[in-house]
Write a protein that holds these residues in place. Structure first.
Motif, short mmCIF file in Angstrom:
data_model
loop_
_atom_site.label_atom_id
_atom_site.label_comp_id
_atom_site.label_asym_id
_atom_site.label_seq_id
_atom_site.Cartn_x
_atom_site.Cartn_y
_atom_site.Cartn_z
N ALA A 144 0.84 -1.20 0.00
CA ALA A 144 0.00 0.00 0.00
C ALA A 144 0.87 1.25 0.00
CB ALA A 144 -0.91 0.00 1.23
N THR A 145 0.36 2.33 -0.63
CA THR A 145 1.08 3.60 -0.60
C THR A 145 0.86 4.27 0.76
OG1 THR A 145 -0.85 4.81 -1.38
CG2 THR A 145 0.63 3.94 -3.07
N VAL A 146 1.70 5.29 1.02
CA VAL A 146 1.55 6.03 2.28
C VAL A 146 0.18 6.71 2.33
CG1 VAL A 146 2.48 7.91 3.68
CG2 VAL A 146 4.04 6.34 2.51
N ALA A 147 -0.29 7.20 1.16
CA ALA A 147 -1.61 7.84 1.13
C ALA A 147 -2.70 6.85 1.50
CB ALA A 147 -1.87 8.41 -0.27
N ALA A 148 -2.55 5.59 1.08
CA ALA A 148 -3.54 4.57 1.45
C ALA A 148 -3.53 4.34 2.95
CB ALA A 148 -3.25 3.27 0.70
N VAL A 149 -2.32 4.31 3.54
CA VAL A 149 -2.23 4.13 4.99
C VAL A 149 -2.93 5.30 5.68
CG1 VAL A 149 -0.68 3.97 6.97
CG2 VAL A 149 -0.08 2.80 4.84
#
Ligand SMILES: Nc1ncnc2c1ncn2[C@@H]1O[C@H](COP(=O)(O)OP(=O)(O)O)[C@@H](O)[C@H]1O
Ligand SMILES: [Mg+2]
Length: 506
Positions: free
Chosen positions: A398-403
């Protein structure tokens, strides 16, 4: 790909490309988010062999903590066996064997296999009688091949020259049913004269493509082991020290002795000791017995109490109609650490002497539903996302934005539990959200889970009640728009549901 790093603050996460860079801790206890008190107590419980009662809502890590605790226990040191009691077969002997003995037995077993020889290193007459050597052409082949692959003749000794009728009969049999015939014997006994003039029996046996040679010493060892092997291992030395008791049946919890239609008859029956089956309490010996939803065990909680008090529990046939009922093994060890879990509502249903036993020799702890929304805990959310993705195995990182999107959802869900300024620890459900987002990413052919996938998954993972609320404004309005009066009366639940509602609300 960048090297994996442990994450302690949000800054550690913010600099990453995606969650594939997050180092997942090796100690399973460190993979549990929040729950500091429970983890501290789990560490004490493992070290001091104390019991633990974990109370709290589902999906907050209770099972996870129990499993992690078991991995912090020392390795089991005992093996439990039952063996034949020749005098009284229905009272098999119990054997509790320590690590040293188990290992020395394993060594003896290895030595007792004798020496393996290549067939062409064995005496020619032996190789021929065992079916390795073709008496016709002198070629070696597997004894499973009845006809020699070299000369095509039956590998049977043809005493009356090439015209023996038996050779042909065997050959025909083999041709009709390949593999049914073996060339030669399984075992050949020979005598050897040693250099000091003594005579010694040497046995040669088939051992696949090799020939096994056993001298007197090896034969003695094997006989000893065979007479000992009238035993059955109930609890292996090499085992996982974590056993879950579901309370599905007494048999599962306490063991059983299987039925034998021949009542253990000496010739045609199965001996009693071979029918003894350990229960979860025995398999958890030296490890953790984990009882989820302990109050659901009802009356069976008493047995757990007894097992904890005595640290041993008999195994006997539990079905009075079965021939196993007359078999009994006393004092089978069951020295386990009990980890029990339940919801708050179920606390009153725990048998009170059991509860005081757990607490008297251990701890009880209320697990948390949320943790403070700090930089450290946000970083732990990133670790959680990495863990769930690794465990699932079918979804991308997952990307940081998803986190960040998952953190938002964690905040929202904590509020539903009246914990504002916190992140939820009902992480089983949040794990479901990550998987749903991952599935969307996979179906789109995306390389990473991004914020958009999480938002899509949030929609999809709404409960039907939430979906109704969103579409109709309120749950009641939605219901009203859906149920026609004719449906009401034909519904099998009419009396149970709507009718009662009518009475209550009209
Ligand atoms: N505190 C936590 N930390 C990390 N993961 C968690 C936590 N709580 C739940 N999970 C995730 O949810 C799954 C189910 O949690 P579980 O331990 O079975 O909850 P419980 O026993 O309290 O119902 C775990 O396998 C893990 O993936
Ligand atoms: Mg659980």
């Amino acid at each position: 790909m960048a090297e994996k790093r442990a994450v302690e603050t949000w800054d550690d996460v913010a600099g990453m490309e995606n969650t594939g860079e997050v180092l997942i801790p090796a100690d399973p206890l460190d993979r549990v988010l929040g729950q500091e008190e429970a983890i501290t107590l789990a560490k004490i419980a493992a070290r001091q062999r104390r019991n633990l009662l974990l109370v709290g809502p589902p999906g907050t890590g209770k099972s996870m903590i129990a499993r992690a605790l078991s991995l912090n226990l020392p390795k089991p040191r005992q093996e439990v066996r039952v063996s034949q009691n020749p005098e009284n077969p229905e009272r098999p002997f119990l054997e509790v064997i320590d690590e040293k003995q188990v290992n020395s037995e394993a060594r003896a077993m290895k030595e007792s296999v004798g020496k393996l020889l290549e067939p062409d290193h064995a005496p020619k007459n032996v190789a021929q009688r065992l079916g390795y050597l073709c008496p016709n052409c002198g070629a070696y082949s597997s004894p499973d091949e009845f006809t020699c692959p070299q000369c095509g003749k039956a590998k049977i000794e043809q005493k009356t020259g090439g015209s023996s009728p038996f050779g042909d009969i065997f050959g025909m049999l083999e041709a009709a049913m390949p593999g049914t015939m073996n060339a030669g014997k399984e075992r050949v006994n020979t005598t050897r004269i040693n250099s000091d003039g003594t005579e010694e029996t040497v046995v040669f046996e088939r051992a696949g493509d090799s020939i096994r040679m056993l001298d007197t010493k090896a034969l003695e060892k094997r006989n000893k082991l065979q007479s000992k092997s009238l035993s059955k291992t109930l609890v292996k030395l090499d085992r996982v020290p974590f056993v879950m008791a579901t309370g599905a049946s007494e048999t599962e919890l306490l063991g059983d002795v299987r039925h034998d239609p021949y009542g253990g008859h000496a010739k045609i029956g199965v001996p009693a000791y071979q029918r003894v089956i350990p229960g979860a309490v025995h398999e958890a010996h030296e490890g953790v017995l984990f009882v989820d939803e302990i109050s659901h065990l009802g009356e069976m909680q008493r047995y757990i109490l007894t097992a904890m008090q005595d640290r041993k529990f008999p195994i006997t046939g539990r079905n009075p109609q079965s021939s196993g009922a007359s078999v009994r093994v006393d004092d089978v060890p069951c020295d386990f650490v009990l980890v029990a879990a339940c919801n708050m509502q179920d606390l009153p249903n725990i048998l009170s002497p059991l509860r005081s036993r757990i607490v008297g020799d251990g701890y009880e702890v209320l697990v948390d539903v949320a943790m403070k929304d700090t930089s450290h805990n946000r970083a732990k959310y990133a670790q959680f996302v990495a863990q769930e993705i690794a465990m699932d195995g079918h979804i991308p990182d997952a990307t940081v934005a998803a986190v960040e999107e998952i953190i938002k959802e964690g905040r929202r869900r904590a509020k539903l539990d009246n914990q504002s300024g916190c992140l939820t620890l009902r992480l089983r459900e949040l794990g479901g959200l990550i998987r749903a987002a991952g599935d969307i990413a996979v179906m789109e052919g995306a390389e990473l889970i991004d914020a958009g996938h999480v938002i899509g998954a949030k929609k999809r993972s709404m409960t039907v009640e939430e979906q109704i609320r969103e579409r109709y404004g309120s749950f009641q309005k939605g219901m009203a728009s859906d149920v026609s009066s004719s449906q009401k009366e034909t519904s099998p639940y009419y009396l149970q549901n709507e009718h009662i509602d009518d009475q209550m609300f009209n």
